[in-house]
Scaffold this motif. Structure first.
Motif, PDB file in Angstrom:
ATOM      1  N   LEU A 179     -12.168   0.793 -12.331  1.00  0.00           N
ATOM      2  CA  LEU A 179     -11.429   0.681 -11.078  1.00  0.00           C
ATOM      3  C   LEU A 179      -9.919   0.681 -11.328  1.00  0.00           C
ATOM      4  O   LEU A 179      -9.153   1.240 -10.533  1.00  0.00           O
ATOM      5  N   ASN A 180      -9.498   0.091 -12.420  1.00  0.00           N
ATOM      6  CA  ASN A 180      -8.073   0.043 -12.718  1.00  0.00           C
ATOM      7  C   ASN A 180      -7.540   1.422 -13.070  1.00  0.00           C
ATOM      8  O   ASN A 180      -6.435   1.798 -12.660  1.00  0.00           O
ATOM      9  N   LEU A 181      -8.286   2.188 -13.849  1.00  0.00           N
ATOM     10  CA  LEU A 181      -7.871   3.559 -14.168  1.00  0.00           C
ATOM     11  C   LEU A 181      -7.694   4.372 -12.885  1.00  0.00           C
ATOM     12  O   LEU A 181      -6.743   5.155 -12.764  1.00  0.00           O
ATOM     13  N   CYS A 182      -8.594   4.171 -11.934  1.00  0.00           N
ATOM     14  CA  CYS A 182      -8.493   4.908 -10.663  1.00  0.00           C
ATOM     15  C   CYS A 182      -7.226   4.540  -9.906  1.00  0.00           C
ATOM     16  O   CYS A 182      -6.519   5.417  -9.393  1.00  0.00           O
ATOM     17  N   ARG A 183      -6.899   3.260  -9.831  1.00  0.00           N
ATOM     18  CA  ARG A 183      -5.728   2.891  -9.040  1.00  0.00           C
ATOM     19  C   ARG A 183      -4.430   3.263  -9.744  1.00  0.00           C
ATOM     20  O   ARG A 183      -3.440   3.538  -9.073  1.00  0.00           O
ATOM     21  N   VAL A 184      -4.429   3.291 -11.073  1.00  0.00           N
ATOM     22  CA  VAL A 184      -3.234   3.748 -11.782  1.00  0.00           C
ATOM     23  C   VAL A 184      -3.006   5.238 -11.523  1.00  0.00           C
ATOM     24  O   VAL A 184      -1.877   5.674 -11.243  1.00  0.00           O
ATOM     25  N   LEU A 185      -4.061   6.032 -11.602  1.00  0.00           N
ATOM     26  CA  LEU A 185      -3.919   7.462 -11.343  1.00  0.00           C
ATOM     27  C   LEU A 185      -3.529   7.725  -9.887  1.00  0.00           C
ATOM     28  O   LEU A 185      -2.727   8.625  -9.603  1.00  0.00           O
ATOM     29  N   ALA A 186      -4.065   6.929  -8.966  1.00  0.00           N
ATOM     30  CA  ALA A 186      -3.695   7.089  -7.558  1.00  0.00           C
ATOM     31  C   ALA A 186      -2.204   6.842  -7.352  1.00  0.00           C
ATOM     32  O   ALA A 186      -1.550   7.538  -6.562  1.00  0.00           O
TER      33      ALA A 186
END
Length: 275
Positions: free
Chosen positions: A194-201
């Protein structure tokens, strides 16, 4: 005095709001006139708190440095409250107002506590109170979330205390959490996915998201082959269940996400240098 009775295994959990109220009361009583405000950030402020998975995230702002004796008194009441908090307990920092108004990076703090430091605190409270002072890269991310959706528990308005956080500081702060993602995703797959997703977002769209929102963004924005892990992470997050993954699938996902994150970040940094 900080006593071992604060260990979480010995204490029944209380409702999050009761813990929030008591933390605010501890700040007001012990920090007294030095206290500027008490603020809630993280999942509890972003509307995605889960009692089995989340901690309660606080920032207390003071005008002047806090004496070690006051820190000891503060910690003496914080430890048993941490033991009563849901899931991962309490994470908090005390910060001087000058570093909130005129943001410094990495940000200096007066005192910090989280579950990972509990044993160190219990082993030698005096040393902890004296030595747990320095700078923290994570505060750039905490301040950014606080300015977006933080909650004032007591004291001055957020906009009256917290100045602007430069985008490059926020970027560096959140990218620090995913530096070792391919190696760490097998140990903590839900958080890392989930953290990887929000960083990329953030890097693609400038979106400041919670972990849950990051997973939802990943389901919509990632290539089809990489949507399985965010989907599983969201299901486990909502159910409060442990997430289990195939190690190789986790490594592939993390490697792709990290490569994308670094590519966009490096390109952005080159453009900033040119400008």
């Amino acid at each position: 005095m900080v006593r071992n009775r604060g260990r979480r295994v010995e204490t029944e959990q209380r409702k999050p709001q009761n813990v929030i109220n008591d933390f605010t009361d501890i700040c007001r009583r012990i920090l007294g006139e030095n206290l500027v405000g008490v603020y809630l950030h993280g999942s509890a402020a972003m509307g995605c708190f889960h009692p089995k998975l989340s901690d309660l995230d606080f920032i207390a702002v003071v005008e002047e440095s806090v004496p070690d004796a006051a820190k000891l008194d503060f910690l003496g009441e914080l430890v048993p409250l941490h033991a009563q908090a849901p899931a991962k307990g309490i994470e908090m920092s005390i910060i001087r107002r000058e570093f909130c108004e005129r943001f410094a990076y990495p940000t200096p703090f007066e005192l910090h506590f989280s579950a990972m430091h509990l044993n160190r605190l219990l082993k030698n409270p005096q040393a902890y109170a004296k030595e747990m002072k320095g700078t923290d890269r994570d505060l750039a991310a905490h301040f950014t979330v606080l300015k977006k959706c933080g909650i004032v528990l007591w004291g001055k308005r957020i906009e009256a205390v917290f100045g602007a956080v430069p985008p490059e500081a926020y970027t560096d702060s959140i990218c620090g959490d995913i530096e070792n993602a391919p190696e760490e995703i097998a140990e903590n797959p839900m958080y890392m996915t989930l953290n990887l997703c929000r960083v990329l977002a953030w890097l693609r769209e400038g979106a400041i998201l919670s972990k849950r929102e990051g997973g939802e963004w990943g389901l919509a924005a990632l290539p089809q082959e990489f949507r399985g892990l965010p989907a599983l992470a969201l299901r486990c997050y909502e159910a409060g269940e442990e997430m289990k993954i195939e190690p190789e699938a986790g490594k592939r996902f993390a490697a792709y996400m990290k490569k994308e994150i670094l590519r966009i970040r490096d390109s952005w940094e080159r453009e900033c240098r040119k400008g």
